[in-house]
Design an enzyme around this catalytic site. Structure first.
Site, PDB file in Angstrom:
ATOM      1  N   SER A   1      31.399  44.427  -1.417  1.00  0.00           N
ATOM      2  CA  SER A   1      30.516  45.564  -1.650  1.00  0.00           C
ATOM      3  C   SER A   1      30.621  46.039  -3.089  1.00  0.00           C
ATOM      4  O   SER A   1      31.682  45.957  -3.704  1.00  0.00           O
ATOM      5  CB  SER A   1      30.873  46.713  -0.706  1.00  0.00           C
ATOM      6  OG  SER A   1      30.139  47.878  -1.021  1.00  0.00           O
TER       7      SER A   1
ATOM      8  N   SER B   1       0.869  -1.179   0.000  1.00  0.00           N
ATOM      9  CA  SER B   1       0.000   0.000   0.000  1.00  0.00           C
ATOM     10  C   SER B   1       0.903   1.224   0.000  1.00  0.00           C
ATOM     11  O   SER B   1       2.060   1.149   0.428  1.00  0.00           O
ATOM     12  CB  SER B   1      -0.891   0.003   1.249  1.00  0.00           C
ATOM     13  OG  SER B   1      -1.447   1.283   1.477  1.00  0.00           O
TER      14      SER B   1
END
Length: 483
Positions: free
Chosen positions: A323, A145
């Site tokens: 940056s 199942s």
């Protein structure tokens, strides 16, 4: 001239809902196609390891069903061959259902049943979709199942993925241990509540990190043991309906043999079908590990902060420009990504917990989201640890001069001197150092409280950072000085 459009041939398949056109060349069938149309949730493919887990389960079931005389040997052999091909990496693209789906995983189970059935049909000389030869339900799913197949597949997959995570965690443990030895001589300022506390060696900090990681590995091992108990043979609700008694006894041993993994059958198959608490236990261990890693990453970001206006005690390997506007800035990108993975793992743990709690009566319908979150947590953490080791921890260096300077100019060293001059006098020296900016060392020498040799001995890195040094010996010295 318009490019000629390629036409697609279809075959007609039928299920309990009705008939549907399925592309002729694919191995999935009508139920898989319906599920793919119903569940556009993540846009992601099924994890390859759960596909492999399903292949192992279906192979073991075919072998067992053949052994007990339920399935013809010719059909069983074709199913086994199809499963072996899936394990070789074939047909994975035919697993088309979304990882998050309704139905407790029935769509995924049927996707596997249909792919295996259609390939087995081909191997037997038939045409895909001719389920009179090999049927997805009657043959591939025989004695099974969704409710025992899917949780078993989830456990198998989790264990395989955790194996890789543990390998990466052991590498992290070794890298931290190596740094602990390398930095053992570096004295620095220990901090509690972000305030100067007492001296500590940088190597001691890294050693503590390694111990925490090993504790997480051990915790994970214990939680993983719960994943080795399977409900295979329990079928729909754990009662074993439609499963032969001989099949029930042989299915888990056969799965162990073909997968090479260590499993046992649950002594209570109903409990093992109802409850997902083993996944909660494993997720909890992963979450605890995520907390450890995030804390270490936080410490690295703090200790490397600056480089001029922060702590600046360690240097992290420079990996990327930090940056788009500030030239020369380098960010702690690797610890940052570890933090973010940890945040996601912690969120996934909440989802797994709530999904496990939401199960009702004989089944938990929310296994798909449990597996999606579990596999994501394990995979992303393994990748995060890998880059943490390779791109951060292994390349960390210590700023020894900076570390010693902060120690010698910190009021925190007064704690080491306290047993030699008494608490009150030490407190007075500390206040004066804060007020005047003079160092504790200079003030003590100025007042003649200790000689330079005595100070050097007291402020020796080992004396200040090893337990037991300031015990009986210091008590004798302090008593004599205050007499």
């Amino acid at each position: 001239m318009e490019k000629e459009k390629k036409t697609i041939d279809y075959r007609v398949e039928k299920d309990s809902i009705g008939t549907k056109d399925v592309p002729e060349g694919v191995y999935y069938g009508v139920q898989s196609l319906r599920a793919a149309e119903n569940f556009h949730i993540t846009g992601l493919s099924m994890h390859p390891e759960i596909i492999n887990s399903l292949a192992y389960i279906k192979k073991a079931a075919a072998i067992t069903n053949c052994e007990v005389g339920i399935i013809d040997k010719k059909i069983a052999n074709a199913i086994v061959k199809a499963c072996d091909e899936i394990l070789e990496g074939k047909f994975h693209k035919d697993f088309i259902v979304d990882p998050i789906q309704g139905g407790a995983g029935t769509s995924l189970n049927m996707n596997a049943n249909e792919v295996i059935a259609n390939r087995a049909i081909e191997l037997l000389g038939g045409q895909k979709g001719d389920y009179s030869i090999v049927n997805p339900n009657d043959h591939v799913n025989c004695s099974q199942s969704t409710n025992d197949v899917i949780p078993t597949a989830g456990k198998m997959t989790s264990l395989r993925l955790l194996k890789n995570l543990k390998k990466e965690l052991r590498r992290l443990y070794e890298a931290l241990s190596k740094k602990a030895d390398e930095f053992d001589h570096v004295i620095k300022m220990g901090r509690t509540q972000m305030q100067d506390a007492v001296p500590i060696r940088l190597g001691q900090e890294f050693k503590a990190y390694s111990v925490a990681v090993m504790r997480d590995i051990n915790r994970m091992d214990k939680a993983m043991d719960e994943m080795r108990t399977l409900n295979m043979g329990g079928t729909a609700v754990g009662t074993g309906i439609n499963a032969d008694e001989a099949y029930l006894k042989r299915i888990v041993p056969n799965l162990v043999e073909i997968s090479g993994m260590d499993f046992v059958q649950a002594f209570d198959l109903i409990d093992a079908t109802q409850n997902l608490d083993p996944f909660v236990a494993v997720s909890g261990a992963i979450k605890a590990c995520a907390v450890t890693l995030s804390k270490i990453a936080n410490d690295f970001r703090l200790m490397s902060s600056g480089p001029r206006a922060g702590f600046g005690e360690i240097n992290l390997p420079a990996k990327q420009n930090g940056s788009s506007i500030m030239p020369g800035k380098v960010n702690p990108v690797i610890p940052e990504v570890v933090n973010q993975v940890a945040f996601n793992v912690i969120g996934n743990d909440v989802t797994i917990t709530m999904a496990a709690e939401a199960g009702q009566l004989e089944l938990n319908a929310f296994e798909p989201i449990v597996f999606y979150c579990m596999f994501q947590s394990i995979d992303t953490m393994a990748y995060a640890v890998q880059t943490f080791v390779d791109n951060c921890v292994s390349g960390i260096t210590a700023n020894e001069t900076r570390c010693r300077y902060l120690v010698e100019n910190s009021v925190g060293v007064i704690t080491a001197i306290c047993p030699h001059v008494g608490y009150q006098k030490a407190a007075d020296i500390a206040k004066q150092a804060i007020k005047t900016g003079e160092s504790v060392r200079d003030l003590i020498l100025k007042e003649g409280l200790l000689t330079e040799d005595e100070l050097n001995e007291i402020m020796d890195p080992v004396n200040m950072t090893e337990p037991g040094i300031s015990g009986k010996e210091l008590l004798v010295k302090t008593t004599a000085k205050n007499a």
